[in-house]
Write an enzyme that holds these catalytic residues in place. Sequence first.
Site, short mmCIF file in Angstrom:
data_model
loop_
_atom_site.label_atom_id
_atom_site.label_comp_id
_atom_site.label_asym_id
_atom_site.label_seq_id
_atom_site.Cartn_x
_atom_site.Cartn_y
_atom_site.Cartn_z
CE LYS A 151 7.85 -9.27 -17.42
NZ LYS A 151 7.71 -9.20 -15.99
CG ASN A 168 2.86 -0.51 3.16
OD1 ASN A 168 2.26 -1.50 2.73
ND2 ASN A 168 4.12 -0.29 2.91
N GLY A 169 1.38 -2.59 5.50
CA GLY A 169 2.04 -3.72 6.17
C GLY A 169 0.99 -4.73 6.63
CD1 TRP A 192 -2.32 -5.37 -4.45
CD2 TRP A 192 -1.38 -6.27 -2.62
NE1 TRP A 192 -2.06 -6.69 -4.71
CE2 TRP A 192 -1.49 -7.26 -3.62
CE3 TRP A 192 -0.82 -6.61 -1.41
CZ2 TRP A 192 -1.05 -8.57 -3.43
CZ3 TRP A 192 -0.37 -7.91 -1.21
CH2 TRP A 192 -0.50 -8.88 -2.23
CE LYS A 204 8.08 -1.96 -10.47
NZ LYS A 204 8.30 -2.82 -11.64
NE ARG A 227 4.13 2.27 -1.79
CZ ARG A 227 5.21 1.82 -1.13
NH1 ARG A 227 6.39 1.86 -1.70
NH2 ARG A 227 5.09 1.31 0.07
CG HIS A 256 8.72 -36.49 -19.26
ND1 HIS A 256 9.05 -37.82 -19.34
CD2 HIS A 256 9.78 -35.82 -19.75
CE1 HIS A 256 10.27 -37.95 -19.82
NE2 HIS A 256 10.74 -36.75 -20.09
CD GLU A 284 10.45 -11.84 -16.51
OE1 GLU A 284 10.26 -12.47 -15.45
OE2 GLU A 284 10.04 -10.68 -16.69
CB CYS A 289 -0.87 0.02 1.25
SG CYS A 289 -1.74 -1.51 1.55
CD GLU A 326 3.91 -9.29 -14.41
OE1 GLU A 326 3.66 -8.96 -13.25
OE2 GLU A 326 5.06 -9.33 -14.87
C1 AGP Z 1 7.45 -8.80 -12.23
O1 AGP Z 1 6.89 -8.42 -13.48
C2 AGP Z 1 6.46 -8.74 -11.12
N1 AGP Z 1 5.86 -7.46 -11.06
C3 AGP Z 1 6.94 -9.28 -9.81
O2 AGP Z 1 7.09 -10.67 -10.00
C4 AGP Z 1 8.26 -8.73 -9.23
O3 AGP Z 1 9.34 -9.12 -10.06
C5 AGP Z 1 8.47 -9.35 -7.85
O4 AGP Z 1 7.41 -8.93 -7.03
C6 AGP Z 1 9.80 -8.97 -7.20
O5 AGP Z 1 9.86 -7.59 -7.04
P1 AGP Z 1 11.29 -6.95 -6.69
O6 AGP Z 1 12.19 -7.19 -7.86
O7 AGP Z 1 11.01 -5.49 -6.46
O8 AGP Z 1 11.82 -7.63 -5.46
#
Ligand code: AGP
Length: 614
Positions: free
Chosen positions: A490, A102-103, A76, A609, A27, A509, A486, A2, A493
């Site tokens: 991508k 936040n937390g 969030w 983020k 965030r 398999h 990766e 958050c 998400e």
């Molecule tokens: C990547 O596209 C994602 N948004 C997410 O997996 C991100 O890489 C992950 O949360 C780690 O974040 P960081 O690199 O800030 O630690």
Amino acid sequence: MCSVVGYVGKNLSRSFVMEGLTRLEYRGYDSAGFACLHPQDHRVIYTKSQGGVSNLLKNFEKSPIDGFLGMGHTRWSTHGVISTENAHPQFDCKKMISIVHNGIIENHHELRLSLMQAGHIFQSQTDTETIAHLFESLLTTHKNIKDAVVGLVNRLEGAYAFAILMTPYPDMMLVVRKRSPLCIGSGDDEMFIASDMLAFAGKTNKMLFLPDESFAFIRKNSIELFDFKGTALQPHFQIVDIPWTSDMKQGYEHFMLKEICEQKRVIQDTVNKYRAQEHEVYQKMGLVAQQVKELQRITLVGCGTSWHAARVAQFFFETIARVRVDVGLASEMRYLPFFLEKNSIAIGISQSGETADTLEALRFLREQSVHTIALVNVPSSTMVRETRGALSVYAGPEVAVASTKAFAAQVTALYWLAHKIALEKGLINERALKTAENELLVAAEILESAMDQYKREIVQKLAPYYAQFKQALFLGRHISYPFAQEASLKLKEISYIFTDCYPAAELKHGPLALVDKEMPIFIFSILDPVIYQKLVSNAQEVKARSGHLIAFAFEGQKELIELADTAFVIPRVNPLLGPLAMTGLMQLFNYHIARVLNRPIDKPRNLAKSLTVE
Ligand code: AGP
């Protein structure tokens, strides 16, 4: 994760708070809220909304509330569904205390039960509201507010950063921090509070990062700082110039597209910075040359894209520096047996430097007496402060939730570091390090030229076609397998298309049962000739079952290219840099598929983020 934004000062707070929330909306954006003290009678006035900041801004058309002491929040959600009731701010019974947080309060359930038994009435399902009621209760039993705060923080378990404003204290904001970040910016007769200093970039460069396990009473021109025992601490402000322009998108439709297109420069900047700091790199890592020479083992930890970068880098360190690497998924590794070896280091890889899972993994490794190092894109982040050494990547602020240029920067930095360690071990000479630097710059050129070559076809034909599919499989082998992971992340998400990823040889398999013409298969090639031939066989298995193949291949790989329904062909590079050279094209293709689907690309649903909760 958050966002917390607060203001206390000579001006009315709302405009700063709302601009700060807008800057930090990456965030978290499930809901948002604003609270302030009424300028005359100091009662708490507030408004909340579901969805992002833009919805909250609409509320002010009907009720233009404002005050000199104000705060805001984007959520969030961790506890409680997405709703206005669960949006912050949250309050005590009498609405004399307002809190944004936040937390995560890990013991909120038992606290809530005992507070309800004591007669407190809760309005939300959030853990945050528990803090307000507990503080309300402690203020009646402690002789002053400082003692009440000490009592409060010693009852809360978890990771948290929160700001509180109270009717009886119309000129003061209370801020408290344990593990989750909180920054204070000092202006002229005004103080700015935020989870990320980006919120007040351009307004001040006089910055205080609230120390871990501390709280402060903040007034427009003063700050009283204490540790959790109530002992006064000296606030140490530093000058931090944060790059900021009002038009951070610089004409791009999305931050993600801008960040994809910045990657060539990011790689160049990272290479140049590492080339320039060459002799200080050990010092930054908290090591001396002899320790690097004797290095036997590296543990790499990260999450999401950063974990994928770690898995790619494993090939660098093991192939080039001949150092054994263990890659740990940060959220899992600390619950597994750990075997400490001498001459070992751990590197936490993180764009934000605030990811709770990675922070906790690094804390675990530090407790095992491992020398921990942070590789981050935010030098002022918590990970840097909590490790023995830190290396930066030079991607610049990455705002889009889907990480792109940070991945490229991480891979670049780790490729360079592997060569630096190999040089120290006498496995390569200075010339080989220079060659590696040039290979990175070549990969950067190819990354960009591949995007230029294919972007028209992607936009006009390929993205509209592949956006129709509801699912996709991603395949790779050797170093292209973590890259395929990766690519799979991508697409899913930002487009919400279901994807899965396997080592190509694994398909037969089991997953091969999924393959039909409705299941497009993305396959990422490799330059090792032996492994490439195996990959061609895997591609043939797909085609034999009328699978639809999208190949990311290298020049000259005729068999694979001819097998594919769609083929992206890029020039050859150093085999270990294949993923880096392909990454822009992969990201651009996924971006345009999501764009065809009209997704909120920079802020995908349910995501944030930086995840500062476990
Ligand atoms: C990547 O596209 C994602 N948004 C997410 O997996 C991100 O890489 C992950 O949360 C780690 O974040 P960081 O690199 O800030 O630690």
